[in-house]
Design an enzyme around this catalytic site. Structure first.
Site, mmCIF file in Angstrom:
data_model
loop_
_atom_site.group_PDB
_atom_site.id
_atom_site.type_symbol
_atom_site.label_atom_id
_atom_site.label_comp_id
_atom_site.label_asym_id
_atom_site.label_seq_id
_atom_site.Cartn_x
_atom_site.Cartn_y
_atom_site.Cartn_z
ATOM 1 C CG ASP A 65 -2.258 0.640 0.997
ATOM 2 O OD1 ASP A 65 -2.250 1.865 0.819
ATOM 3 O OD2 ASP A 65 -3.301 -0.030 0.992
ATOM 4 C CG ASP B 114 -4.541 3.171 18.473
ATOM 5 O OD1 ASP B 114 -4.093 3.291 19.631
ATOM 6 O OD2 ASP B 114 -5.581 3.732 18.087
ATOM 7 C CG HIS C 127 -5.236 4.031 0.904
ATOM 8 N ND1 HIS C 127 -4.857 2.713 0.724
ATOM 9 C CD2 HIS C 127 -6.495 4.123 0.434
ATOM 10 C CE1 HIS C 127 -5.860 2.048 0.162
ATOM 11 N NE2 HIS C 127 -6.863 2.877 -0.024
ATOM 12 C CG ASN D 97 -13.652 2.039 -4.205
ATOM 13 O OD1 ASN D 97 -14.073 0.980 -3.781
ATOM 14 N ND2 ASN D 97 -12.650 2.686 -3.638
ATOM 15 C CB ALA E 223 -9.772 -7.438 -7.257
ATOM 16 C CB ALA F 267 -22.075 10.499 7.534
ATOM 17 C CB SER G 122 -9.333 0.926 0.071
ATOM 18 O OG SER G 122 -8.824 1.120 -1.200
#
Lengths: 500, 84
Positions: A233, A241, A266, A359, A369, A390, A443
């Site tokens: 990526d 975290d 990303h 997308n 994919a 949202a 993603s």
């Protein structure tokens, strides 16, 4: 109310994972037996099919065969192709594709763009709902005609203000406001926009039950222990975290040891979904906090595109580092041999590539994919797991799940017979350089599937102990495909369904 | 000059003789050969195709860019009735 689903028979090519014939060491005897059995069914249609293929024989029509143990052209329903793939992960099952000449699009908007540049602007302001402070760097997209994607857009300045070339007061069908991070992105519909209008965005509350938390509550810090996951990526940033075990930067001309985030955020978001180990409401927890997380940065500093060379090299490096699962939340280029070969070599070395479907809004699954050796993931949404104002509201679209009509495949998600799983990909809160962000997309669905896969795989010691070859990756794929549960969305939308 | 990826799909690492042959091609510049089975090469396509046609196990593809999938909405046209 009863639901009807239109089913259509499709043509597929069924072949071994490598090459056109099932030969050791690249193919298992099981794969050869299936292909030999299908050949017998074509050569002697009146004869009884081999016992292990009797169920399949009722569902498939063999149209052609390259060789006894070679590729077959068959007709079947996509649901049956999905079931065949789940039962025989060592087979590639590829939809037949027809290619057409690429006619160049006509460019007819130049004059209109010039006119718009001279237009009067509407100036609006974007503020935080928490303290009314201006939000800089937010992208504001105003559609006067959403279906035709007509409107104006801009980015807010240090005062949270942006000028939109819309003329004077204007009816807006949809107004999208995307913050860089720290806030839920906003959507307002059917409003009249005037200069001086102010819009507020909600700050992210890490205690909020987003789709990830709704579907996968109670993740323990040890979940995923013993499984290594590679993220190919934009790199993963240092974050409280996240623990990054290692990785590599494969961008030509950059420092191989700089596998931190390239500035896009990303990869950091993806990494958090897989292995974030924070505890809400102070932090963010992913699906497999105990997994060994590795970062392979294939996007250059500040770049939104990655070379297929860097991607193939990143996959190679992940295999070299013995990653069990390789997350690839990228795609969209034309199929190419380098990436295909890297995924095939990963599979031959016991690693499984899990890849975002893309997308483009119900378009065919994008490459890589769409590669038959990839595990393709579509994006699932769920009503009620994001605020009512949202942007995620704008991606609610049929089909809605038979099991629970609040579940749906997000409008942006690509779909097709290559989809293996669906995963939560709408309104996902995760780690971001300097804090947290809400992102949407296949993603995000992809690492959710990867993370849950790591969690499930951690308990499969026998599979993890297998020699690193194609039998191992086939066993991982088969285990995962059989662990999924259908939501009743149809195989071209959800594949085998949701991992749980 | 176009850039191409050459990848060895045979068993084991690429043969050194094959790699040296690519390096010696006229007008060819090897940009990255740090991977044991793959090279990024800048060269005329025909030269490379001719070379790998008798090098078993090698595949070739043009370098291309793959994007991050982006679901954010974007304006493609200005509004038709914009007032000046």
């Amino acid at each position: 109310m009863a639901r009807t689903t239109k089913r259509a028979v499709q043509q597929f090519v069924v072949l071994p994972t490598r090459g056109l014939k099932a030969r050791a060491p690249n193919s298992s005897p099981a794969v050869a037996n299936v292909l030999l059995g299908l050949h017998q069914m074509l050569a002697a249609p009146a004869a009884a099919p081999p016992p292990e293929l009797r169920a399949l024989a009722k569902k498939v029509r063999i149209l052609d065969s390259i060789h006894e143990d070679g590729a077959k052209l068959v007709e079947m329903f996509p649901e049956d192709a999905s079931a065949l793939r789940a039962a025989n992960p060592g087979l590639r099952i590829v939809p037949v594709v027809y290619y057409y000449t690429a006619v160049a699009p006509r460019h007819a908007v130049a004059a209109a763009v010039a006119k718009a540049k001279a237009a009067k602007a509407i100036k609006i302001q974007v503020l935080s709902s928490a303290n009314q402070s201006p939000i800089a760097g937010a992208t504001v997209v105003a559609f006067t005609d959403f279906a035709n994607k007509a409107g104006a857009q801009g980015v807010t300045d240090a005062n949270g203000q942006v000028s939109l070339a819309l003329g004077t007061a204007k009816k807006i069908e949809r107004l999208y406001i995307y913050a860089e991070c720290g806030f839920w992105n906003g959507l307002r519909q059917n409003i009249t926009l005037k200069t001086g209008a102010k819009f507020q965005l909600r700050k992210i509350d890490l205690g909020f039950t987003d789709e990830l938390k709704f579907l996968y509550a109670n993740v323990a810090l040890a979940d995923g222990t013993g499984v290594t996951v590679g993220v190919v990526d934009t790199g993963i940033a240092n974050h409280p975290d996240l623990t990054i075990a290692g990785g590599q930067n494969t961008v030509v001309g950059e420092d191989p040891s700089d596998f931190g985030d390239n500035g896009e955020g990303h990869g950091t978001h993806v990494g958090g979904i897989i292995a974030g180990h924070g505890t809400p409401p102070a932090g963010m927890r992913g699906m497999a906090p105990g997994a060994n997380l590795r970062s392979y940065r294939v996007f250059g500093k500040g770049a939104k595109g990655a070379s297929n060379f860097a991607i193939a090299k990143g996959v190679d490096a992940a295999v070299q580092d013995q990653c069990d699962l390789i997350n690839m939340s990228l795609g969209g280029g034309a199929p190419d041999e380098a990436t295909k070969s890297a995924i095939a070599d990963a599979r031959a070395a016991g690693s499984l590539a899990i890849v975002a479907a893309g997308n483009d809004g119900r378009q065919p699954v994008s490459f890589p994919a769409s590669d038959p050796l990839s595990i393709a993931v579509s994006a699932l949404g769920r009503k009620g797991t994001y605020p009512a104002d949202a942007v995620e509201v704008g991606d609610e679209m049929a089909p809605f799940a038979a099991s629970d009509p609040k579940d749906f495949i997000a409008a942006f998600s690509n779909v097709g017979p290559e989809i293996a799983f669906t995963g939560p990909g709408l309104g996902i809160i995760s780690t971001f350089p300097g804090g947290y962000a809400v992102l949407d997309g296949t993603s995000m669905a992809c690492p959710a599937v990867t993370g849950v896969a790591a969690r499930l795989l951690a308990a499969q010691k026998q599979i993890l102990a297998m020699p690193r070859d194609s039998a191992r990756s086939d066993a991982i794929a088969q285990f995962l495909l059989q662990a999924a549960k259908s939501l009743g969305l149809g195989v071209t939308f959800e594949g085998r369904g949701l991992l749980s | 000059m176009p850039r191409f990826i050459l990848r060895f799909r045979g068993n084991g690492p690429a043969q050194e003789a094959d790699v040296n042959r690519i390096r010696a091609l006229p007008e060819a510049r090897v940009i990255d050969a740090s991977s044991p089975r793959m090279m990024l090469v800048e060269a005329p396509e025909e030269h490379l195709r001719n070379a790998i046609s008798d090098m078993p196990g090698w595949v070739m593809s043009p370098e291309q860019t793959i994007q991050l999938p982006d679901p954010r909405q974007k304006v493609l046209h200005p509004p038709e009735d914009t007032e000046s």
